[in-house]
Design an enzyme around this catalytic site. Structure first.
Site, mmCIF file in Angstrom:
data_model
loop_
_atom_site.group_PDB
_atom_site.id
_atom_site.type_symbol
_atom_site.label_atom_id
_atom_site.label_comp_id
_atom_site.label_asym_id
_atom_site.label_seq_id
_atom_site.Cartn_x
_atom_site.Cartn_y
_atom_site.Cartn_z
ATOM 1 N N HIS C 144 0.835 -1.206 0.000
ATOM 2 C CA HIS C 144 0.000 0.000 0.000
ATOM 3 C C HIS C 144 0.871 1.257 0.000
ATOM 4 C CE1 HIS C 144 -3.565 -2.458 1.310
ATOM 5 N NE2 HIS C 144 -2.611 -3.163 1.883
ATOM 6 N N SER C 266 14.468 20.921 -18.280
ATOM 7 C CA SER C 266 13.195 21.594 -18.484
ATOM 8 C C SER C 266 13.440 22.853 -19.289
ATOM 9 C CB SER C 266 12.598 21.959 -17.120
ATOM 10 O OG SER C 266 11.741 23.073 -17.228
ATOM 11 N N LYS C 272 15.722 21.291 -13.042
ATOM 12 C CA LYS C 272 15.022 19.996 -13.127
ATOM 13 C C LYS C 272 15.880 18.909 -13.777
ATOM 14 C CE LYS C 272 11.153 19.189 -12.496
ATOM 15 N NZ LYS C 272 10.062 19.480 -13.403
ATOM 16 N N GLU C 279 9.273 7.531 -17.154
ATOM 17 C CA GLU C 279 7.872 7.911 -17.392
ATOM 18 C C GLU C 279 7.354 7.305 -18.696
ATOM 19 O OE1 GLU C 279 7.183 12.341 -16.197
ATOM 20 O OE2 GLU C 279 9.319 12.123 -16.629
#
Lengths: 452, 452, 452, 452
Positions: C144, C266, C272, C279
C-alpha cells in the site's frame, strides 16, 4: 429452452434494476392508450394501479422474480395479468419488448446521470471547503514528480474541481442527448395503431419528444456508451487523486493523513495504516475502462435493427454507473477528512531551487531575453550544485561573479511566499485567486441548489 | 541522451502535425507580449514574420526536422532564432513547453473536430439523397437478422443519418468543452509576468477564455479522450453500415451493388468483386477503440501536473482523428454509388409472414386485447407452417376455422405496401414520413451551409 | 479505385515491414515449385535471384514502393516480372495473396518474438548484476506504499526478473504456437496442384509443419493477438518499474539517481532533472493495451474465411512489437546506470516499526499463537505512538508492563540486518538467497547463450 | 470504517467464490505447521476438521457471510476460532492475507482452466461428429463474404476445431505457468519461521514448487490476465461461429436451422425464430475483452508489492471464467442440434463461378504460367457476364474463341465435386481429408479421456 442456453440467456438477475422504470413506462403507456381510445379509462386505471402493486410486491421481495419468465418485463406483465386479468392483456398494445427495453434503459440511464451530477457537485463542494482552508498553504508543485515551483494547496485541490467540472458536463450532455423517447417504435418498424408518442414522451420527461427513426431507436445504445465514457474519464481523474493521496500518505512525503474511516490495518503488520480507499479509487479505473470497451465492442458490426447482443449492454452500463456512484459516495467524507501536514509541506516548499523560474522571470522583467535568463539561471544552479549549497546560500560576490544581474533585490524572487503571491493571473496559484475561484464555484453550486 | 533512450523519447515523427498550430500559437503569444510591453513591437513583428518563414520552410520540406531537437516546438524556435536572432530569444517569455504543447494540441483537436463535423454532414447529405430516391422502395426490416416487418429503404438509410447526427453532436460538444486556452499556464504554476491571457485566448478562438487552473491546464488531455470516444462510437456506427453493405452484397442477399471504385478483385479468383471498403469501415472500429483505450489508460494514476507520459497521448489522438477523416472522406462517394436491387428487395419483402404484426394490430384495432391477438396469430402461423403454405394462401374457411375474426378484410393487412403506408407515426417507415425526415435534415444542413 | 477509397485501402506505408519475409517466403515457394516439377529449375533460380535483387532495390531505397500496386506483395511480384519476365509470372502458382500474407506475417511475428526474448534476457542480465551488487543493501519493502518490512534491494530488483521471466515464457509460447505454415492454403480452399507444403514449411522453419485447415489458416491472426498480449503484460510490468524509478527519483524518496543519458532538463526550470525514460516506460502501457484491444476487436464476428478487415491487424501488431523492442532496447543501459543512494535507503529501513512482524514471529517462535502475538504487538505499537517514541525507544520496564514476553532478547528481532538475514526460505530477501537466485538466473542465461 | 468506504471496500459478495480454495489452502498450511513443529498435531487436526465444518456451514447457507468481516478469509478464520478456540488462533502463523489471497486465487484459476480445457474438448468432439456427418456436404467457401470456391461443410466446421485447439493450448499454458505456490511469501517479505514451502506447494498441486521471490509473489496477477486473454480470444472465435450461425439461419442463406432449445420467439411477431444463443455467443465477446482490459489496466503503474488495487482483479477474472464456462456449456448441445439444409448448400455451391480458380489451376497443370491463366480466366468471366450466362453455359466454340486452351476437358474442372475432391493436400477440403482430420482429433480426445 435447453438449460445451458437458458443460463446464457438469463437476465432477471441484472435487469431487475429496471423495475421502477419499467413500471413507470408501462403506466405512461396505459394512460396514453386510454387517451387515444385504444383501451378504456377503466382498463387504464386498473393497469396503473395493478402495476403499482406489482412493483411493491417485487421491490419488497414479497414476490420473487421467475427466471423462466426471462426478464423483468415479462415478470411484471405476467404478474399484472394474474392480478387484473383481461385489462392486463391490453397493456402491451402498440408496443414491443424492443422499444420497451430501450425506453426503460434510457429512463434508468438518465436518472443515474442526474444523480451522478449531484454526486459530483457534492465532491466539488468539499474540495472548495478544503481549498478555502488551505488557500495560503504552500507546497511544491511537481512536474515529472520532480519539485518544480511552489504552489498553494488550495490551488492544487481546485485542479480536481476543474476535472470534475468537465466530468459533470459530459454526464449532463449524455443525459441531454438521450432525451428522445423510443416508446412507440415497436419491434423495429413503428406501429399502425393511432398512438400518441408525444404524450408518453412528455409524461416520461423525454424533453426532446419521440425518436425520429424506429430502426435506430430500438437498436441505439449510444447513451449507454456515452455514460460509460463519462464514467471512465471520471475514474481516470479519481485515479489521479487516489494516486496522490497514496503518495502523500507515505512516510517519505508525509503531506497528508487520511481519516480513520478511510484506512485499514494489516493482518500481519500491526503498525500499518493503509490508504485502501485511495487505492480503490485508483483501481476502479480498470473496470470503468473495461465497461466502456465492452459496450463499444458489443455493438460493433451489428446489422439493423435489434439483435440479442444488445442484452449484453446492460451489465457494463450498470457496473459503470454503480462504480461511479460508489466512488462519488465516498468522496465528500474522504476529502473532508484529509488532515494536511502543513509544516512538512512548507518545509518541502522552502527548497530554493523551486524559485529558479521566478528568478528567471525577475530577470525578464528587468529586460533580459527569456532564453538568456534561462541559460543564466542554468549556470547559477550548476554553480550551487558544484558548491553543494542552495541558491539562497550563494553570497552576493559569488552571484556577481556569475552575472552582475544577480543583485540581492533580484534574488528576493526566491522567497516562496512572494513567488506564489506574484502569480495572480487567471488560473494561477496566488491565495487571492484561489479564494476567488472557490467563491465562483460555490456560487455556481448554490445556484444549482447543490450547496447551502 | 543514450541513443536507445533518444529513440524512445523521439516525437518529431508525429508531432510535426502540430507545425501549423504551433506557429499560430507563437504568433499570438508574440503579439500579446508586445501589447503588454514585455517585448517591443519590432521584436513581435520580426517574430511573426520569422515564424511564417519557418513554417513555410518546414511545410515545403525545404528544411528537415532535426530529431536531436526533440520535438516540433524546439525545431521551430531554434530555426526562428537562427533566422532573426535576439528577438527570437524573447519569444518563449512567460511560456513553457507544457502550456505550449497543451495549446497546440487543443488547437489541432478543435480544428479537426470542426472538419469532422463537416465530413459527417456531407455523409448525411448523401444519405438524404439516396433515402429520397428510395422513399417507397420496400425491403424486409430485420431483428436478430430474421425478417420481421416490411420497411422502406429510405427509412433504413435514414437510421444511419440519426446515428451520424448524434456523432456530430458529440464532436461538437468535445470542441466546445475544449474552448478554454491553456496558454499562460506556464510549466504548471502560471507566471508572475504581466501577460494578457484573455488576449491570446481570443486571438486563438478559445471562446471560453483562459483556463481556470494552471496545474489542471498543463496536464488536461480530456479533450483528446473525448474526441477519441466520439470517433470510436462513430466507427461503431460505420461498422454497422459496413456490415450491412457486405451482407447485402452477397449472392444470397443481393440487395446492393457497390460502385466500381469501392471494390477490388482477387489475385486468384477472377470472378470476385470484393466489398473491401465496406469491410475496412467495419475493421477500422478496432483501432478506434484501441486508440481510446490507449488515451484513457495513459492518464490513469498520473500525479499533478505534467508528466512525460502525456507525450504518449499524441499518437492515439492523431490516429483517431485521421481514421475518422479517412472513413468520412470515403462515405459520400460510397453512398452515392450504391445501386440497390429493388426487385430483389421487393421480392424478399413480399414474404407474407412479415405481415403477422400488422395482422395482429388490425385485430387490436377491432377491439381484441393485444395478447389475445398475438396468440391467435401464433396459432395461424403454426397452421400455415403445418400446411406448408404462406399466410396468404390460407383459404377463407380455414381462416374462419382458426378464428372467425380472421375475415378477408382483416387479412388485407398482409399487403406490404398497405402495411408500410399505415405506419405514419413519428419515426415510422411510411414513404411520406421518410420524405419529411429527409426534408427536415436537408433544411438543417442547408442552414449550416453544409448542403446546397 | 476512388482516391478516398484508395487512401483507406492503402497498406504499403506499413506492410513494407514484410519485405524481407515476403521475399523469403517466395523463394521457398519457387524452390518447392521446381522440386515438384510445376516450374523448371531454371525458372526457380531466376525467381530466387530476381527476388534478391528486388529486395535490395527496395530496402536500399533505390526503388520506391508504388501505392497504386496496393501492397508490398504486388510491388515485389510486379518488379520481379519486370526484371525476369515470364518466369516471374509463374511464381504465384498454387498460392494466393491470402496464404502469402498469413505466411509473411507469421514469419515476421515469430522472428520478432525471438528478438524480444533475447531483449528480455539482456534486461534480466543487468538486473542480476545490480542485484548482486546490492544483495545486502537494505531498504523498506512497501505494501500500500506504506513501509512494511525491511528487504534487500537485490531482492526487490529480482522481483522484476521474475516478471520478465514470465513475459519471456509467453513470447516463447506464442512463437511455438505459431509454428505451423499457412503456405499452400490458397485463397481459402487449398489447391489441387501437387505442391509440397511440408517442404516450404521446413524451409521457412515452421517446425510444426503445414496448418491443418485452409479456411482457418488464411483467417487466423491468433498469433498476432497472442504476441500483443505478451507485449501488453510486459508493458504493465515495465510500467511498475517506471513508476518506482520515478518515485525513487523524487526529492522525498531520494533512493536513486538515473543515468544522465536517461533524463532531460526543463525548458523553463533549469534545476530539473526529469526521469523521462522511466515515465515513458510507464506511459507506453496505454498504447500496448490499445494495440491488443484493436487486434481482438477487429476479428470479432468475422465470418470464414479471409475478410479485408484483417488488413487492420497489421498496424497494431507492428506497433506492439516495435514498442516492446524500443522499451527493451533502453532497459539494459537504464538499469546499469542506476545509482542507488544506499544511505538514504538504509536510513529509511532503520524505522523500528518495520520490525513489528519480525517481533511477532519471534513471539510465535517462543510458543505464542500468532493471533495473540499480533494483538500484543498491536498494543505495543499503539503505546509507542501515544508516547511519541519508536518501538526501540521503549524501556525494559515499560515493555514488561505491556507484556512480560517482551524481553530484551525478544526485542532484538527489531534489528533490520538480523531480521532480513533470518528470512532465508525460498523466495525470501536474505542476502544469501538473493545471491543464489542471481547465480541461478545467470546460469540459465548462460545456457541460452544470453550471458557471458 | 465509514459506511460509503465500507461499501467501496466490500468483497464478500464476490470473493465467496474462493471458499473451497481458501479452506484447502488453510488445511495444507495447518498440516505443514504441524509437520515442522510450529503447532501440535492435535491443533492441526482440530483446524482441518474445523475448516471442513466451516466450509459446509457457509456452502450450505447455514451460516451467512458477514460483510463487516471484510472478506471470505476473515469470515472463515473468525468462524474457525469460534468453533475450535485457541488452536484456530494458530492457523495464520507464518502467513499473511497477501500470500493467502494470491494462493487462493491461483488455486481457483488453475482449477477453472482445467475445467475450461475439458469444456473445449467436449465442443471439439461435437464438431468432429458433425464434420464426419458432413464430410461430403458441399457449400460455397467465402472470402469477403463473396462466394469464392467450393468446400465441404465438414472442412468448414473443422476450422472451428482448429481455433478451439489453439484456445485449449493457451488455457493449458496459463495453468502451467501458474504452477508456483505463493504460500509462505508472507505479506511481502517471506517469513523467518521455519516453515516448509515445498510441502504446501506439493499438497496444493503446485507442481513447480514455491515461487522464487516474495515481493513478486504477493503482487503477481499475471495468471489472471493470461486466463482472461485466453478467454477473450476464445470469445472472439465463438463470435465468429455465432455470426455464421446467425447468417446461415437467415431466410436469404437458409443453410441451417438451430435446435428448438437454442432459439426464442418474439413478443410481437409470432412467426419469428430468433437465434438468440448464437447472438449471445457473439455478444459475449465485448465483456470478455472488457474483462481483459480491466485486468491489465488495474496493474498499470503499481509499485511493489501488494496494493489494494489488486482486489479489483478478482471480479474481471471471475467474469471472464464464468462467461467462458457458460459459453462452453452451451456449445455441445448447440452444435449437435444444428440441422443443415444440404440442398440449399449444394445449390449455392453449384454456382460455376466458384470453379474459376480450379479452371486456372487446370491450365497451370497443363503448363500455362499462373498469371497468364489468371488473366485468361478473367477474360472468360467477363465474357460470360456480358453474355448473361454462367461459365458452364458457354459453348465450345465460344470458349475456343476466348482461348484455344479452353477445351471441354479443361472445362470439367468446373464440376464442384471433382474440384473439391482434387484438393487433397494437408489442410484441404477433400472429403477424405476431412475424415482423416476428424479421426486424428478424435484419437487425441480419446487419449485425453475426453471422448468415448
Amino acid at each position: 429452452m435447453d438449460p445451458a442456453a437458458a443460463a446464457l440467456n438469463a437476465s432477471v438477475h441484472f435487469d431487475r434494476r429496471l423495475l421502477r422504470d419499467d413500471v413507470r413506462g408501462s403506466q405512461a403507456q396505459a394512460r396514453m392508450l386510454a387517451a387515444v381510445g385504444l383501451i378504456t379509462a377503466a382498463d387504464a386505471e386498473a393497469i396503473v394501479a395493478g402495476l403499482e402493486r406489482v412493483a411493491q410486491e417485487i421491490a419488497s421481495g414479497e414476490r420473487a422474480l421467475d427466471p423462466a419468465l426471462e426478464d423483468i418485463h415479462m415478470n411484471v406483465e405476467t404478474r399484472l395479468i394474474e392480478l387484473i386479468g383481461e385489462a392486463g392483456r391490453r397493456l402491451h398494445t402498440a408496443r414491443s419488448r424492443n422499444d420497451q427495453v430501450a425506453t426503460d434503459l434510457k429512463l434508468y440511464a438518465r436518472r443515474a446521470a442526474v444523480e451522478i451530477v449531484a454526486g459530483i457537485d457534492r465532491a466539488r463542494l468539499e474540495l472548495c471547503r478544503q481549498a478555502r482552508r488551505h488557500a495560503e498553504t504552500l507546497l511544491p508543485g511537481y512536474t515529472h514528480l520532480q519539485r518544480a515551483q511552489v504552489v498553494t494547496l488550495g490551488h492544487h485541490l481546485m485542479a480536481y474541481a476543474e476535472m470534475l467540472g468537465r466530468d459533470r458536463g459530459r454526464f449532463a450532455d449524455a443525459e441531454r442527448r438521450a432525451a428522445e423517447s423510443p416508446l412507440g417504435s415497436g419491434a423495429l418498424a413503428g406501429t399502425g395503431l393511432p398512438i400518441d408518442r408525444a404524450r408518453t414522451a412528455a409524461e416520461l420527461s423525454f424533453s426532446a419528444g419521440p425518436t425520429h427513426n424506429s430502426l435506430d431507436a430500438v437498436s441505439d445504445r449510444d447513451f449507454a456508451a456515452e455514460i460509460a465514457f463519462a464514467a471512465a474519464l471520471m475514474a481516470v481523474h479519481l485515479s489521479r487523486l487516489g494516486e496522490e493521496l497514496v503518495l502523500w500518505s507515505t512516510s517519505e512525503f508525509g503531506f497528508v493523513r487520511l481519516g480513520e474511516g478511510y484506512c485499514s490495518g494489516s493482518s500481519l503488520m500491526p503498525q500499518k495504516r493503509n490508504p485502501d480507499i485511495a487505492e480503490l479509487l485508483r483501481g476502479k479505473t480498470g473496470r470503468a475502462i473495461g465497461d466502456l470497451v465492452a459496450l463499444l465492442t458489443i455493438s460493433k458490426g451489428l446489422t439493423l435493427a435489434y439483435n440479442k447482443d444488445l442484452q449484453e449492454t446492460q451489465e457494463p452500463l450498470y457496473d459503470a454507473i454503480e462504480t461511479a456512484q460508489l466512488s462519488l459516495a465516498v468522496l465528500p467524507g474522504l476529502i473532508a477528512g484529509l488532515e494536511f501536514d502543513v509544516t512538512r509541506m512548507a518545509s518541502a516548499a522552502d527548497d530554493p531551487a523551486l524559485g529558479a523560474t521566478d528568478l528567471a522571470e525577475e530577470l525578464v522583467r528587468r529586460g533580459m531575453p527569456f532564453r538568456s535568463a534561462h541559460e543564466l539561471i542554468g549556470r547559477l544552479v550548476r554553480r550551487a550544485e558544484e558548491r553543494g549549497v542552495t541558491l539562497r546560500e550563494l553570497g552576493p560576490e559569488e552571484l556577481h561573479t556569475v552575472d552582475p544581474a544577480l543583485t540581492p533585490e533580484v534574488m528576493q524572487a526566491l522567497d516562496p511566499h512572494r513567488a506564489v503571491a506574484a502569480r495572480t493571473l487567471p488560473g494561477g496559484p496566488a491565495p487571492d485567486l484561489v479564494l476567488a475561484e472557490v467563491a465562483r464555484l460555490e456560487a455556481e453550486l448554490r445556484a444549482l441548489g447543490h450547496a447551502p
